[in-house]
Design a protein around this motif. Structure first.
Motif: not given
Length: 199
Positions: A79-82, A96-105, A134-138
């Motif tokens: 997800g993404e948060r501002t 500010r924080t780069k997002g990364a996908n998760g994995i579901r088995t 992911q954290v984005v500063a505006i």
């Protein structure tokens, strides 16, 4: 005696006819008809009963059913948060924080019949890697209009006239220190035309 038949002979027509009849063989067409009975045709009633119950070797083979376990991986989108940042110019975005996908088995129970998949059932679902939001500063800082003349560096204020501080000029704006002319010397600060004003 006259008129008596000769002993041992018969002169009647019946006696003469009996000898060849008794000696004659029977008609050839009558003997086979009586001696050889007709051969009965084979019965066809028994044939359906024989084919109705086929032997085990000719019966269709039973289908081969196999059940196996299959594991698959699925991506969990991050997800993404501002957040608002007053130190950034309004409208500017900075991650500010780069997002990364998760994995579901995912674990499935798969059924196949004669090698063809006939069923698939989900039996287990586990998150093996958590996604990172992911954290984005505006920026919210109001942009300030430039108050420096683009023909000089460092900053020379924009005014109806600019003079060197400590000189004979009457302003209304003044500049302290040496400035480099990078454009047109509109304020006539570089009197000796060496590329520097107020030196």
């Amino acid at each position: 005696m006259v008129g008596e038949p000769t002993p041992g002979r018969t002169n009647t027509a019946a006696d003469e006819a009996q000898q060849p009849i008794l000696a004659a063989p029977a008609e050839p067409t009558e003997a086979p008809a009586k001696a050889v009975p007709p051969i009965a045709a084979p019965s066809t009633a028994a044939e359906p009963s024989a084919s109705a119950s086929p032997s085990p070797s000719s019966a269709a083979p039973a289908p081969v059913v196999q059940v196996s376990t299959v594991t698959e991986r699925a991506t969990i989108r991050h997800g993404e948060r501002t957040v608002k940042d007053s130190s950034l110019t309004e409208g500017k975005r900075v991650v500010r924080t780069k997002g990364a996908n998760g994995i579901r088995t995912l674990t499935y129970e798969v059924t196949t019949t004669d090698g063809v998949q006939t069923g698939k059932k989900l039996v287990k679902s586990t998150v093996t890697k958590q996604p990172v939001t992911q954290v984005v500063a505006i920026g919210t800082k109001k942009a300030q209009s430039s108050r420096c003349d683009p023909n000089y560096t460092p900053c020379v204020p924009i005014a109806s006239d600019v003079d060197c501080a400590g000189g004979s000029g009457n302003g209304p704006a003044y500049v302290s220190g040496v400035v480099k002319v990078i454009g047109i010397d509109i304020y006539d600060l570089d009197r000796d035309n060496d590329g520097y004003g107020c030196d």
